[in-house]
Design a protein around this motif. Structure first.
Motif: not given
Ligand code: SF4
Length: 127
Positions: A69-83, A93-96, A109-111
């Motif tokens: 299973l390959r799941l797309k990740m979210v990238k930090c807006k400040e650095c190249p890390i997918f977190f 976000q929905k639960l919050l 949007n940050k790591c």
């Protein structure tokens, strides 16, 4: 799967692996190692794993015993890390939102490292 990795952490023979490969979190299950203990299903907080009565694993091709299973990740807006995986990120976000908790989008949007830096700045700490 939401990709928390609890299943991989408790799998005695390491039949399940969770690794980040670039912009994807890859979850692999190799049935050739599975001992059908059921621990993965027991610990899954989302009940995403169900054990069945199918146990016939005969094959001439080992690839038949692997599920991926390959799941797309979210990238930090400040650095190249997918977190985080996109699915998990959106669910948090929905639960919050359902709980009435508002968290600044800039923070979300940050790591974790850059969230720490932002929090430190907000409360006046210096690195
Ligand atoms: S049932 Fe198989 S995949 Fe699940 S924890 Fe046990 S050995 Fe690992």
């Amino acid at each position: 799967m939401k990709s928390c990795g609890a299943c991989a952490a408790v799998c005695p023979p390491n039949a399940i692996t969770v690794v980040d490969e670039g912009e994807y979190r890859v979850i692999r299950l190799f049935y050739g190692r599975c001992i059908f203990c059921g621990r993965c299903a027991d610990v899954c907080p989302k009940e995403a794993i169900t054990l069945t009565n199918e146990f016939e694993l005969s094959t001439e091709n080992l690839g038949d015993l692997t599920q991926e299973l390959r799941l797309k990740m979210v990238k930090c807006k400040e650095c190249p890390i997918f977190f985080d995986t996109k699915r998990h990120y959106e669910e948090v976000q929905k639960l919050l939102k359902e709980a009435g908790i508002v968290i600044d989008k800039e923070f979300m949007n940050k790591c974790p490292m850059h969230r720490l830096v932002l929090t430190s700045r907000l409360i006046g700490l210096k690195r």
